[in-house]
Scaffold this active site. Structure first.
Site, PDB file in Angstrom:
ATOM      1  N   ASP A   1       0.587  -1.373   0.149  1.00 16.83           N
ATOM      2  CA  ASP A   1       0.058  -0.342   0.488  1.00 16.83           C
ATOM      3  C   ASP A   1       0.910   1.441  -0.059  1.00 16.83           C
ATOM      4  O   ASP A   1       0.912   2.547   1.045  1.00 16.83           O
ATOM      5  CB  ASP A   1      -1.051   0.181   1.164  1.00 16.83           C
ATOM      6  CG  ASP A   1      -2.554   1.074   1.029  1.00 16.83           C
ATOM      7  OD1 ASP A   1      -2.261   1.330  -0.489  1.00 16.83           O
ATOM      8  OD2 ASP A   1      -2.759   1.310   2.462  1.00 16.83           O
TER       9      ASP A   1
ATOM     10  N   LYS B   1      27.174 -14.808  40.710  1.00 23.76           N
ATOM     11  CA  LYS B   1      26.602 -14.372  40.633  1.00 23.76           C
ATOM     12  C   LYS B   1      26.552 -15.073  39.085  1.00 23.76           C
ATOM     13  O   LYS B   1      25.607 -15.569  38.628  1.00 23.76           O
ATOM     14  CB  LYS B   1      25.437 -13.367  40.234  1.00 23.76           C
ATOM     15  CG  LYS B   1      25.807 -12.501  42.054  1.00 23.76           C
ATOM     16  CD  LYS B   1      24.346 -11.329  41.699  1.00 23.76           C
ATOM     17  CE  LYS B   1      24.778 -10.247  43.033  1.00 23.76           C
ATOM     18  NZ  LYS B   1      24.603  -9.408  43.373  1.00 23.76           N
TER      19      LYS B   1
HETATM   20  N1  LIG Z   1       2.547   8.459  13.477  1.00 17.83           N
HETATM   21  C1  LIG Z   1       2.113   9.399  12.502  1.00 17.83           C
HETATM   22  N2  LIG Z   1       2.317  10.505  12.956  1.00 17.83           N
HETATM   23  C2  LIG Z   1       1.179  11.787  12.925  1.00 17.83           C
HETATM   24  N3  LIG Z   1       0.149  10.944  11.830  1.00 17.83           N
HETATM   25  C3  LIG Z   1      -0.015  10.388  11.458  1.00 17.83           C
HETATM   26  C4  LIG Z   1       0.769   9.532  11.830  1.00 17.83           C
HETATM   27  N4  LIG Z   1       0.170   7.561  11.390  1.00 17.83           N
HETATM   28  C5  LIG Z   1      -0.846   8.394  11.363  1.00 17.83           C
HETATM   29  N5  LIG Z   1      -1.359   9.858  10.499  1.00 17.83           N
HETATM   30  C6  LIG Z   1      -2.269  10.381  10.434  1.00 17.83           C
HETATM   31  O1  LIG Z   1      -3.191   9.310  10.753  1.00 17.83           O
HETATM   32  C7  LIG Z   1      -3.641   9.409   9.041  1.00 17.83           C
HETATM   33  C8  LIG Z   1      -4.426   7.827   8.968  1.00 17.83           C
HETATM   34  O2  LIG Z   1      -3.577   7.099   9.383  1.00 17.83           O
HETATM   35  P1  LIG Z   1      -3.003   5.665   8.861  1.00 17.83           P
HETATM   36  O3  LIG Z   1      -2.833   5.599   7.141  1.00 17.83           O
HETATM   37  O4  LIG Z   1      -2.118   4.419   9.712  1.00 17.83           O
HETATM   38  O5  LIG Z   1      -4.895   4.792   8.930  1.00 17.83           O
HETATM   39  P2  LIG Z   1      -5.360   3.670   7.809  1.00 17.83           P
HETATM   40  O6  LIG Z   1      -6.942   3.484   8.791  1.00 17.83           O
HETATM   41  O7  LIG Z   1      -4.565   2.235   8.093  1.00 17.83           O
HETATM   42  O8  LIG Z   1      -6.144   4.610   7.024  1.00 17.83           O
HETATM   43  P3  LIG Z   1      -6.126   3.963   5.334  1.00 17.83           P
HETATM   44  O9  LIG Z   1      -8.112   4.541   5.197  1.00 17.83           O
HETATM   45  O10 LIG Z   1      -4.746   5.213   4.527  1.00 17.83           O
HETATM   46  O11 LIG Z   1      -5.819   2.561   5.660  1.00 17.83           O
HETATM   47  C9  LIG Z   1      -2.595   9.241   8.406  1.00 17.83           C
HETATM   48  O12 LIG Z   1      -3.031   9.509   6.775  1.00 17.83           O
HETATM   49  C10 LIG Z   1      -2.292  10.817   9.026  1.00 17.83           C
HETATM   50  O13 LIG Z   1      -2.514  11.877   8.471  1.00 17.83           O
HETATM   51 CA   LIG Z   2      -4.038   2.071   6.406  1.00 17.76          CA
END
Ligand SMILES: Nc1ncnc2c1ncn2[C@@H]1O[C@H](COP(=O)(O)OP(=O)(O)OP(=O)(O)O)[C@@H](O)[C@H]1O
Ligand SMILES: [Ca+2]
Ligand SMILES: [Ca+2]
Ligand SMILES: [Ca+2]
Ligand SMILES: [Ca+2]
Length: 534
Positions: free
Chosen positions: A197, A468
């Site tokens: 992805d 030990k």
């Molecule tokens: N470590 C982080 N620091 C800052 N923002 C974060 C972090 N992890 C995630 N985010 C924010 O949260 C959003 C969603 O996270 P992520 O993509 O992991 O979720 P998801 O539920 O897997 O989403 P998707 O629908 O893309 O699969 C990211 O696009 C980002 O904006």
């Molecule tokens: Ca995801």
């Protein structure tokens, strides 16, 4: 590394809405109806299984009890939203350090395979945590409503919004970025993980002012793979999906295709396979023709085009591998030449390892034994992939067999590697492998170091003494010779015993880390170069 927190760097231009205008497709099972996909397909759990398991909102996901996340962190504002839940800014109460907390609502997990996906996402985050350009996971929590993944905060926002703001990147900048992205792919693949992805919104910046502080964040669709294994689930995001994924017969090469699409986007600002509808995009992807003629292209170098063609090669077996992309002249000649080969000066140090302080070796084993299952699943997968005969040991022959596929290994190097990873037998067993491969960031965690120290210092006097050590060696069936010498090596203030500070210094000292890391990366190379059977 990893345990200092960045305060106050949180950017104010953090937006999750900056996407390609048409990029509104979900990045999951893109070939149809979600609910159906939940229960179909060979690798998916059956509907009957799901029913038997009696799925409900309160089903445990992690499989172990955790403290309540809200007792340890203050959850702050929303950072972003994804398919299963939201990510929040959070502050650790005891330290004031800021992190990101990805909260996955259990009510959004509709079937067993959704739960498995969350577990695997966490396992893979642990497996890759601490690697360059990959977000570091801190801890996981579960309550009645949700699973919470606390990880490093990437305060710089999405890489994607940067691209959009600029329109497109200079070739040089694009080369530097694609080098980072393909480096991430190389890390994933050499650790036996296929990402599946990759897309700009899944890369965040640690720091808004540093556009190369890239971190890969979302491993929700990632899977462990073995060399030659064929995958059939159609997952990914439409613009970025490889043709062989649409044809339901693919392996890790699909990630390179995706990186090729990202490169094209970086240079032109538009995706290479474009249409108004999802099926229209798929047609273009399967057709595979790349437009190098539109008005943007004349200004772009032939070398860049050559690399794009080789990354977007429709035949997975002919497509460049991650390490080949990193060697392509366009990447190297843009002043960002990579140097992933083993540093020759490191090899002699590997030899030293076999003579390494046994206290360190023992401590390492103790730490490895303490790691939770989800932290080591990835290593187990790697070990199984190398253990071709299924005998729970990796032999010299198996390592040597892998050599055929790699120019990196010479006989003498394999010898060094074996000697380093193993001092008595001519095979590497699981315990030795995991002790060797556990990455430094895990070892350095305070709680592990403390536990290892306490293992020796059973009466809690604060010192490890000869007596030990002798007991510990007996307990573990280890030789108990030269114990005084062992202490002498580590004892900095010459009081004949080892205090906690001395112990920590020993565990973190460089010769040790370098040795093991080299073993790890060499094993990774071996795995990466394993035969691909198609
Ligand atoms: N470590 C982080 N620091 C800052 N923002 C974060 C972090 N992890 C995630 N985010 C924010 O949260 C959003 C969603 O996270 P992520 O993509 O992991 O979720 P998801 O539920 O897997 O989403 P998707 O629908 O893309 O699969 C990211 O696009 C980002 O904006
Ligand atoms: Ca995801
Ligand atoms: Ca995402
Ligand atoms: Ca052995
Ligand atoms: Ca001392």
């Amino acid at each position: 590394m990893g345990n200092s927190c960045q305060n106050g760097t949180y950017g104010n231009n953090y937006q999750n809405s900056n996407r390609f205008q048409n990029d509104r497709f979900a990045s999951r099972y893109v070939d149809g109806n979600d609910t159906e996909d939940c229960y179909s397909g060979s690798s998916r759990a059956s509907l009957a299984g799901a029913l038997r398991q009696g799925l409900n909102l309160k089903s445990p996901v992690l499989g172990y009890k955790t403290p309540n996340v809200r007792e340890l962190y203050t959850l702050g504002r929303e950072l972003g939203q994804g398919q299963f839940g939201k990510t929040y800014l959070c502050t650790e109460i005891s330290t004031g350090c800021q992190y990101a907390c990805k909260t996955i609502l259990k009510s959004n997990l509709r079937c067993v395979s959704d739960i498995e996906d969350v577990r695997r996402e966490i396992q893979i985050m642990h497996h890759l945590s601490g690697q360059k350009n990959i977000v570091t996971i801190k801890d996981t929590y579960e309550d009645e409503q949700a699973v919470h993944i606390v990880m490093e905060l990437c305060a710089g926002g999405e890489l994607f919004s940067k691209i959009q703001k600029r329109g497109h990147y200079s070739e040089r900048k694009a080369a530097e970025l694609i080098k980072i992205i393909v480096g991430i792919i190389e890390t994933c693949h050499s650790h036996g993980v296929m990402h599946r992805d990759l897309k700009p919104e899944n890369f965040l910046l640690l720091d808004a002012d540093d556009e190369f502080s890239v971190k890969a964040i979302d491993f929700g669709l990632s899977v462990f793979f073995r060399p030659g294994q064929v995958f059939r689930e159609v997952v990914g995001s439409p613009y970025y999906i490889a043709p062989e994924v649409l044809e339901k017969r693919y392996g890790p090469e699909a990630d390179i295709w995706t990186a090729g699409v990202i490169l094209y986007v970086l240079l032109t600002g538009v995706p290479p396979f474009w249409a108004d509808t999802q099926s229209g995009i798929y047609e273009k992807v399967l057709d595979g023709r790349i437009d190098f003629k539109s008005n943007r292209w004349p200004r772009i170098s032939d070398s860049a085009k050559d690399l794009i063609k080789k990354m977007l090669c429709p035949y997975p077996s002919e497509r460049l591998k991650a390490h080949e992309v990193l060697k392509h002249p366009w990447i190297c000649d843009n002043g960002v030449a990579t140097n992933r080969a083993l540093d020759p000066s490191v090899l002699p140090r590997l030899k030293q390892f076999s003579a390494m302080n046994r206290l360190k070796k023992l401590s390492l084993q103790i730490i490895a034994e303490r790691l939770s299952e989800e932290e080591i699943v990835g290593l187990r997968e790697m070990f199984k992939a190398m253990d071709t005969k299924n005998r729970s040991v990796v032999t010299f022959g198996e390592l040597k067999g892998l050599k055929r596929y790699s120019s990196v290994f010479k006989d003498t190097e394999i010898n060094d590697l074996m000697e380093a990873a193993d001092d008595t037998t001519s095979t590497i067993n699981w315990e030795e492998f995991i002790a060797a491969a556990v990455s430094l960031n895990k070892i350095e965690r305070e709680k592990h170091l403390m536990a290892a120290f306490t293992y020796f210092d059973k009466d809690g006097s604060g010192f490890i003494t000869v007596d030990k050590l002798q007991k510990a060696c007996m307990e573990r069936n280890m030789e108990d010779t030269f114990l005084e010498e062992m202490i002498l090596e580590v004892d900095q203030n010459n009081d004949g015993q080892i205090d906690y500070a001395e112990f920590v210094t020993m565990m973190q000292s460089n010769n040790f880390g370098l040795g093991w890391q080299t073993v790890e990366s060499s094993l990774n190379v071996a795995l990466r170069e394993a035969p691909q059977v198609y």
